[in-house]
Scaffold this motif. Structure first.
Motif, short mmCIF file in Angstrom:
data_model
loop_
_atom_site.label_atom_id
_atom_site.label_comp_id
_atom_site.label_asym_id
_atom_site.label_seq_id
_atom_site.Cartn_x
_atom_site.Cartn_y
_atom_site.Cartn_z
N TYR A 156 0.86 -1.18 0.00
CA TYR A 156 0.00 0.00 0.00
C TYR A 156 0.90 1.24 0.00
O TYR A 156 2.09 1.17 0.31
CB TYR A 156 -0.94 0.02 1.21
CG TYR A 156 -0.24 0.20 2.53
CD1 TYR A 156 -0.05 1.47 3.08
CD2 TYR A 156 0.26 -0.89 3.22
CE1 TYR A 156 0.61 1.64 4.28
CE2 TYR A 156 0.92 -0.74 4.43
CZ TYR A 156 1.10 0.53 4.95
OH TYR A 156 1.77 0.69 6.14
N SER A 157 0.30 2.37 -0.35
CA SER A 157 1.04 3.64 -0.34
C SER A 157 0.15 4.72 0.23
O SER A 157 -1.08 4.62 0.21
CB SER A 157 1.48 4.01 -1.76
OG SER A 157 0.35 4.17 -2.61
N TYR A 206 -4.45 0.84 -1.36
CA TYR A 206 -4.07 -0.54 -1.00
C TYR A 206 -4.11 -1.42 -2.22
O TYR A 206 -5.13 -1.52 -2.91
CB TYR A 206 -5.02 -1.07 0.08
CG TYR A 206 -4.53 -2.34 0.75
CD1 TYR A 206 -3.56 -2.27 1.74
CD2 TYR A 206 -5.01 -3.59 0.37
CE1 TYR A 206 -3.09 -3.42 2.36
CE2 TYR A 206 -4.55 -4.74 0.98
CZ TYR A 206 -3.59 -4.66 1.98
OH TYR A 206 -3.11 -5.80 2.58
N ASN A 207 -2.99 -2.09 -2.48
CA ASN A 207 -2.85 -3.07 -3.56
C ASN A 207 -3.36 -2.52 -4.89
O ASN A 207 -4.18 -3.15 -5.57
CB ASN A 207 -3.58 -4.38 -3.21
CG ASN A 207 -3.11 -5.54 -4.08
OD1 ASN A 207 -1.95 -5.59 -4.49
ND2 ASN A 207 -4.00 -6.47 -4.36
N ASP A 208 -2.83 -1.35 -5.23
CA ASP A 208 -3.07 -0.76 -6.54
C ASP A 208 -4.56 -0.56 -6.84
O ASP A 208 -5.02 -0.74 -7.98
CB ASP A 208 -2.44 -1.63 -7.63
CG ASP A 208 -2.26 -0.87 -8.95
OD1 ASP A 208 -2.12 0.36 -8.90
OD2 ASP A 208 -2.28 -1.53 -10.01
N GLY A 209 -5.32 -0.19 -5.81
CA GLY A 209 -6.71 0.18 -6.04
C GLY A 209 -7.75 -0.82 -5.59
O GLY A 209 -8.94 -0.63 -5.83
N ASP A 210 -7.31 -1.92 -4.93
CA ASP A 210 -8.31 -2.79 -4.31
C ASP A 210 -9.15 -2.00 -3.31
O ASP A 210 -10.34 -2.25 -3.13
CB ASP A 210 -7.64 -3.97 -3.61
CG ASP A 210 -7.33 -5.11 -4.56
OD1 ASP A 210 -7.72 -5.02 -5.73
OD2 ASP A 210 -6.70 -6.08 -4.13
N LEU A 211 -8.47 -1.04 -2.65
CA LEU A 211 -9.14 -0.18 -1.68
C LEU A 211 -8.40 1.15 -1.63
O LEU A 211 -7.17 1.19 -1.60
CB LEU A 211 -9.14 -0.82 -0.29
CG LEU A 211 -9.61 0.05 0.88
CD1 LEU A 211 -11.10 0.35 0.76
CD2 LEU A 211 -9.32 -0.63 2.21
N ILE A 212 -9.15 2.25 -1.64
CA ILE A 212 -8.60 3.57 -1.35
C ILE A 212 -9.33 4.11 -0.14
O ILE A 212 -10.57 4.03 -0.07
CB ILE A 212 -8.73 4.54 -2.54
CG1 ILE A 212 -7.81 4.09 -3.69
CG2 ILE A 212 -8.38 5.96 -2.13
CD1 ILE A 212 -7.84 5.00 -4.91
N ALA A 213 -8.58 4.62 0.83
CA ALA A 213 -9.17 5.11 2.08
C ALA A 213 -8.67 6.52 2.38
O ALA A 213 -7.50 6.84 2.14
CB ALA A 213 -8.82 4.18 3.23
N CYS A 214 -9.55 7.34 2.88
CA CYS A 214 -9.19 8.67 3.36
C CYS A 214 -9.95 8.91 4.66
O CYS A 214 -11.18 8.90 4.67
CB CYS A 214 -9.53 9.74 2.33
SG CYS A 214 -9.03 11.40 2.86
#
Length: 664
Positions: free
Chosen positions: A590-591, A603-611
């Motif tokens: 993740y980044s 997370y994992n190139d777009g499996d999940l994006i969180a803010c």
């Protein structure tokens, strides 16, 4: 447009409800057996119409008192406890990890019953092999506390014995007269959950001694099915520290699988060459056919040997064209034979096709076809599969302890009865393939991690990943309660942890072993493998109680909450809590980045994006939506009111309609 399509879904932030999952499985098979009932809050929920289910299975229902039943005091409570969801989470600890950003291995600290519950959705059907060495029912084991909600009066009524409270205290001392039932309940609930994680072609190995091997086998037969029992392995330890009528030189390893139809013959460890016949007596299964063997085919007979006409006893061969004539152990001329060949297609590819890719039906490489001195055709294969013996020689317990002591640069072993590295290595080499995942939820001294790193470094099998789970047993408390034979080992462990300024827990010994083993393997092999592990620790939920019961929370109390998230929780805590809730694996990369002053985690190139920031600008929402992630999660209080949430839903519906959006 319906309003319900515009309101973001709230994450549940608790472990999977196994009962609901089981109802869904029954619904898939018998939809007419599903009905509705009201829960404790008056809401409708799915339920089973058991009378209808009985009718659907009427020919297969056992009636009366003579049906076989394997039970003990507390079994029903153990099943109920395994099915009951919990509000817990796994908190990341990058500072205790090795190669946090890149590793795919997990080391989880916490009670394994609760950890297994949390892993149900993220690793459902994804574990290829489980190895566990659970506490033996000996009277000297470490503690697992399970609340099976059995009161002392209930137990007294069922068994005639009393206990001080309703908790299960899995410290097998003589004062606990229920420890056999306790042990059964402890292992049953955990295996029940572990089975869900096992892949359809997965296998489980369980170390056990004489005392509970029969009970454990009965439990596994009930949970996995009798057809999925593979073997009882006997580890010949070649040593016994026990005195008695017999010296016990062995332990057992029970082997079960998820579905025996998906289990292939285990891989060979030696890859040696072996021979077999390539013809049989002519029959309906092996009808006579002709095959022409070219000049130069190997013929293991003295020069000048000639065979023609019909030869052989039960396996008749007829020379229909040419003759078998030997010179320099080869055929001098082409010859056509008629026989009950068992490998005609393989012979055709070997002599007239691509012999380099030639394998048999089990994937074993075919090295050669040749004639022996009597003219019988033989096949030479490289052994890649075999049926192992059930008597195993993994070395002595003492040798395993000495090896672990040496790894820690100690004279004595810091852990009691570690399992041999060679044991786990053999299981892995026989049953695993590239990229498989292994689970050990009684990980102890972390032999499993050590063994799998060796397999990754030294064999053709690569990138095996592990998940280790271990309760953080307090060694000081264990020392206070230890019997004489365990005292010195605990003292050695505590002294070592003092020398490296670590807390006195088994987990610290396990993590240090992985670090040291990784460094040793890298030094000896230079292999470019994953030596790291992510440390996660079981903890209470990230959410305030108001998150789960807003209707029951007083309005005045609500005003006192600035957030429904606990104040000590970080973005990383929240991210990993969302991974569990959404059923995503915990080992992916993740980044994190800053976009217009807010932090966005991918997370994992777009499996999940969180803010998880508050007051997220609309432009950032649009930036996230343009990346078209599969899933997005925000804080519920990132948005000031319902219209703001509806606006976010509208943005995703327009830009990335397939993205699922949730809030916490």
């Amino acid at each position: 447009m319906e309003k319900r399509n515009l309101i973001m879904e709230k994450m549940k932030m608790e472990s999977a409800n196994i009962t609901d999952m089981n109802i869904d499985k029954i619904a898939a098979l018998f939809p007419n057996c599903i009905t509705e009932t009201a829960d404790e809050n008056g809401k409708l929920k799915k339920a089973i119409n058991f009378e209808m289910l009985r009718a659907m299975l009427s020919e297969d229902i056992a009636e009366g008192d003579e049906a076989y039943e394997f039970t003990w005091v507390g079994k029903k409570a153990a099943i109920a406890e395994a099915n009951r969801p919990i509000r817990k989470t796994l908190r990341p600890c990058p500072e205790e990890s090795v190669n946090w950003d890149t590793t795919e291995n997990l080391y989880i600290e916490g009670d394994n019953l609760e950890v297994l519950k949390l892993l149900q959705e993220s690793y459902l059907g994804k574990v290829k092999m489980i190895y566990i060495d659970p506490p033996y029912n000996t009277g000297n084991d470490f503690i697992y506390r399970d609340d099976f909600a059995v009161s002392a009066d209930d137990y007294a009524e069922e068994s005639g014995q009393l206990d001080e409270n309703g908790n299960r205290l899995f410290k097998n001392t003589d004062s606990n007269g229920r420890f056999h039932s306790d042990w059964c309940s402890m292992i049953y609930s955990r295996l029940m959950l572990a089975r869900n994680l096992l892949a359809d072609d997965g296998v489980i190995f369980i170390s056990i001694n004489d005392k509970e091997v029969n009970t454990l086998k009965d439990i596994c037969i009930e949970l996995f099915g009798g057809a999925n029992f593979l073997a009882t392995l006997i580890w010949d330890k070649n040593h016994s520290a026990q005195a008695g009528i017999f010296k016990v030189y062995h332990e057992y390893i029970l082997v079960f699988c998820k579905n025996v139809d998906n289990i292939s013959t285990p891989k060979s460890l030696d890859h040696d060459l072996f021979e077999a016949g390539a013809m049989k007596k002519v029959s309906g299964r092996h009808p006579a056919s002709e095959f022409t063997f070219p000049v130069g085919t190997r013929f293991d007979a003295p020069d000048g040997t000639e065979i023609s006409g019909e030869y052989g006893d039960t396996e008749k061969v007829v020379v229909t064209k040419g003759r078998l004539l030997a010179k320099d152990h080869k055929l001098v001329e082409e010859v056509t034979l008629q026989a009950g060949f068992t490998q005609a297609n393989q012979m055709r590819q070997y002599f007239y096709g691509d012999k380099e890719t030639l394998v048999d039906s089990q994937g074993q490489r075919i090295v050669e076809f040749y004639f022996n001195s009597t003219g019988k055709i033989k096949i030479v294969k490289e052994r890649s599969v075999e049926s192992p013996q059930t008597t195993c020689h993994f070395g002595t317990q003492g040798a395993a302890s000495t090896e672990l002591a040496s790894l820690f640069d100690l004279e004595e072993c810091p852990f009691s009865s570690p399992k041999p590295i060679s044991m786990i290595k053999e299981f892995a080499l026989r049953f695993l393939n590239d990229g498989d995942t292994v689970l050990d939820f009684f990980s102890g001294s972390a032999t499993t991690a050590h063994s799998l790193m060796q397999v990754n470094a030294e064999s053709n099998i690569k990138n095996i990943k592990y998940i280790l789970v271990q309760i953080a047993e307090d060694l000081d408390e264990s020392l206070r309660q230890a019997q004489k034979d365990a005292v010195r080992t605990l003292e050695v462990g505590i002294e070592y942890l003092d020398s490296v300024n670590k807390p006195h827990t088994i987990c610290e010994i396990g993590k240090e072993r992985i670090r040291r083993a990784g460094a040793k393997i890298k030094s000896e092999t230079g292999a470019d493998i994953d030596y790291g592990f992510r440390v996660l620790k079981l903890d209470d939920t990230n959410m305030q109680e108001v998150y789960y019961t807003p209707a029951e929370t007083d309005q005045q109390m609500l005003l006192g909450f600035e957030s429904n998230i606990k104040p000590d929780r970080t973005d990383l805590d929240l991210l990993f809590g969302c991974l569990l809730d959404w059923g995503l694996p915990l080992s992916m990369p993740y980044s994190s980045e800053q976009i217009e002053g807010v932090t966005v985690h991918t997370y994992n190139d777009g499996d999940l994006i969180a803010c998880f920031d508050k007051a997220i600008p609309e432009s950032v929402i649009k930036t996230i939506a343009k990346r078209q992630p599969l899933r997005v999660v925000f804080r519920d209080d990132s948005f000031s009111d319902s219209p703001s949430k509806i606006n976010v839903s509208e943005i995703f519906k327009m830009i990335s309609p397939d993205t699922r959006v949730k809030v916490i």
